[in-house]
Design a protein around this motif. Sequence first.
Motif, PDB file in Angstrom:
ATOM      1  N   LYS A  93     -19.509  17.112   2.074  1.00  0.00           N
ATOM      2  CA  LYS A  93     -18.949  16.407   3.225  1.00  0.00           C
ATOM      3  C   LYS A  93     -18.287  17.412   4.185  1.00  0.00           C
ATOM      4  O   LYS A  93     -18.582  17.428   5.379  1.00  0.00           O
ATOM      5  CB  LYS A  93     -17.920  15.384   2.736  1.00  0.00           C
ATOM      6  CG  LYS A  93     -17.458  14.431   3.805  1.00  0.00           C
ATOM      7  CD  LYS A  93     -16.939  13.129   3.196  1.00  0.00           C
ATOM      8  CE  LYS A  93     -16.254  12.274   4.253  1.00  0.00           C
ATOM      9  NZ  LYS A  93     -14.891  12.750   4.582  1.00  0.00           N
ATOM     10  N   THR A  94     -17.428  18.282   3.628  1.00  0.00           N
ATOM     11  CA  THR A  94     -16.767  19.297   4.448  1.00  0.00           C
ATOM     12  C   THR A  94     -17.793  20.217   5.094  1.00  0.00           C
ATOM     13  O   THR A  94     -17.701  20.550   6.275  1.00  0.00           O
ATOM     14  CB  THR A  94     -15.816  20.138   3.570  1.00  0.00           C
ATOM     15  OG1 THR A  94     -14.969  19.238   2.874  1.00  0.00           O
ATOM     16  CG2 THR A  94     -15.001  21.101   4.397  1.00  0.00           C
ATOM     17  N   GLU A 108     -19.474  18.407   7.938  1.00  0.00           N
ATOM     18  CA  GLU A 108     -18.542  18.181   9.054  1.00  0.00           C
ATOM     19  C   GLU A 108     -18.298  19.457   9.846  1.00  0.00           C
ATOM     20  O   GLU A 108     -18.395  19.489  11.068  1.00  0.00           O
ATOM     21  CB  GLU A 108     -17.203  17.655   8.528  1.00  0.00           C
ATOM     22  CG  GLU A 108     -17.182  16.152   8.346  1.00  0.00           C
ATOM     23  CD  GLU A 108     -15.920  15.690   7.604  1.00  0.00           C
ATOM     24  OE1 GLU A 108     -15.910  14.539   7.172  1.00  0.00           O
ATOM     25  OE2 GLU A 108     -14.967  16.504   7.453  1.00  0.00           O
ATOM     26  N   ARG A 109     -18.008  20.527   9.090  1.00  0.00           N
ATOM     27  CA  ARG A 109     -17.723  21.805   9.768  1.00  0.00           C
ATOM     28  C   ARG A 109     -18.944  22.302  10.527  1.00  0.00           C
ATOM     29  O   ARG A 109     -18.837  22.778  11.650  1.00  0.00           O
ATOM     30  CB  ARG A 109     -17.326  22.870   8.746  1.00  0.00           C
ATOM     31  CG  ARG A 109     -15.939  22.676   8.213  1.00  0.00           C
ATOM     32  CD  ARG A 109     -15.543  23.924   7.449  1.00  0.00           C
ATOM     33  NE  ARG A 109     -14.393  23.679   6.609  1.00  0.00           N
ATOM     34  CZ  ARG A 109     -14.074  24.426   5.559  1.00  0.00           C
ATOM     35  NH1 ARG A 109     -14.851  25.453   5.223  1.00  0.00           N
ATOM     36  NH2 ARG A 109     -13.005  24.157   4.860  1.00  0.00           N
ATOM     37  N   ASN A 165     -21.510  20.613  11.687  1.00  0.00           N
ATOM     38  CA  ASN A 165     -21.811  19.805  12.872  1.00  0.00           C
ATOM     39  C   ASN A 165     -20.833  20.095  14.004  1.00  0.00           C
ATOM     40  O   ASN A 165     -21.214  20.057  15.182  1.00  0.00           O
ATOM     41  CB  ASN A 165     -21.829  18.319  12.527  1.00  0.00           C
ATOM     42  CG  ASN A 165     -23.182  17.908  11.962  1.00  0.00           C
ATOM     43  OD1 ASN A 165     -24.223  18.240  12.528  1.00  0.00           O
ATOM     44  ND2 ASN A 165     -23.174  17.210  10.830  1.00  0.00           N
TER      45      ASN A 165
END
Length: 504
Positions: A120-121, A124-125, A127
């Motif tokens: 997930k991290t 997110e990072r 993107n």
Amino acid sequence: MSSTQEAALRLQGIVKTFPGVRALDGVDFEVMPGEVHALLGENGAGKSTLMKVLAGMYQPDEGQIIIAGQPVRMTTPIEAKAQGVVLIHQELSLVPEMSAAENIYLGELPVKSFGRVDWKTLEERSNAILKRLKCSFRAEMTVARLSIANQQMVEIARALTVEARVVIFDEPTASLTDAEKVVLFDIINDLKARGVGIIYISHRMDEIFTLSDRITVLRDGAYRGTLITADTTEDDVTRLMIGRSLDLSRDEEPPSFGKTMLEVRNLTCPGLFEDVSFTVRTGEVVGFYGLVGAGRTEIAETLFGLRKAASGEILVDGEAVDIVSPRAAIAMGISLVPENRKEQGLVLQMNCRDNMTLPQIQDLTAGPFVSHGAELAIFDQYRDRLAIKTPSWRQSAGVLSGGNQQKIVIGKWLSMQPRVLIVDEPTRGIDVGSKSEIHQLLRELAAQGYAVIVISSEMPEVLRVSDRIVAMYHGRIMREFEIADVTEDTLVQAISGIKSEKTP
Ligand SMILES: Nc1ncnc2c1ncn2[C@@H]1O[C@H](COP(=O)(O)OP(=O)(O)OP(=O)(O)O)[C@@H](O)[C@H]1O
Ligand SMILES: [Mg+2]
């Protein structure tokens, strides 16, 4: 901060040899915080090698790397990155099967407890970085499915994951469109404003003069000098780089055209190009000019049997032909030097000689054996003719400098003795000296009776090599110019879709 500012990074007396080549011969170089320092030199001058030393990929034989006043040793790219030095490669170095996100954080994936990747991290990072780069694709995409330009963006994204002290761009624009270049230049200016030192390598003088504060020139692995861009002209730089000024004139001997060798009538491939008609005579160079995406490469691919047109006719030497495959195209005397040499033109692991003779291997085979003598004769001829720099034919093509790789590809197709030679962006990534040699060569080939098509996105190039220019916009031919009648303004209008003669 003290009044005499400390360099972000300094190199002193760097020496690096490879078997048979002294790639770097005592090079000094520095970059200040917030400076864009361009590194220039002919193909094979040692630019990429110097940067790989800086980025911990190669160990120098001699010399020192000094970061913020301290001598450092960097034995891996990860160590270099920890020192804040990031290299954006000339050759893409991504893992195609992995996602963009995994590539961006390769070797440094964020982990949760028990060492499990924190997807997930990661996403997110990643993107967030892609968004900053104004990329329209998602970080979850597999790299293999991205266009070359987007892959280049992933390379750049990778550099933005750390607080960099120095970011090195090694020919970053070679496969970018004009719009993507604008984004890249914004990013560079943004890094600069934050005090990051930028090293910028390119063969495009316009880019170097737009972006850089200083220019350092290498020649044959040796340091030639550092110039302040604002006080320098292109001619000064060129002389330092190749030891002479460039003759940019055209040979004024009037060309003599022969019969029509290639004729294309109403060729259509829906969505790519529409109703395209043109001719090329022997002795003639026809330049196809337009923006990236105007359909020029697709027409070339159709003529070379890589695509099938929906309708229209192709005639070679007056005869209607059906070009079903590249093999059929070659048999009819049509050769294509492709746009992307890494993907379509070269087998990087293979040696220089075999790369050059690859399409002819059947002709050079007697019984079960390939005639290496004949292969070598072909290699020698085109190495001399194109001034290809390699210590030996045994060298694998992958370690040659970018420009020398391009020359091998051109030599390969020339050695096929085509009647129609199509070259797509012939001098991308090629230094100014070799560029002018390749232009001269294309003119000579036409004079020897070849029908030549040159596809180019660089206006000076089409103006220099063409007898006629076909201007394309969105898959259509907008206008055709005789070289004597063309002006830069009318050419720009035509490729922007403005029809000057038909204004309502
Ligand atoms: N791994 C290697 N093994 C052997 N020779 C190498 C290797 N890497 C580079 N070379 C040689 O070192 C010299 C310098 O190459 P380098 O790639 O640094 O040139 P460059 O200035 O980046 O050129 P270009 O503008 O074409 O990219 C060339 O002669 C090249 O063939
Ligand atoms: Mg290079």
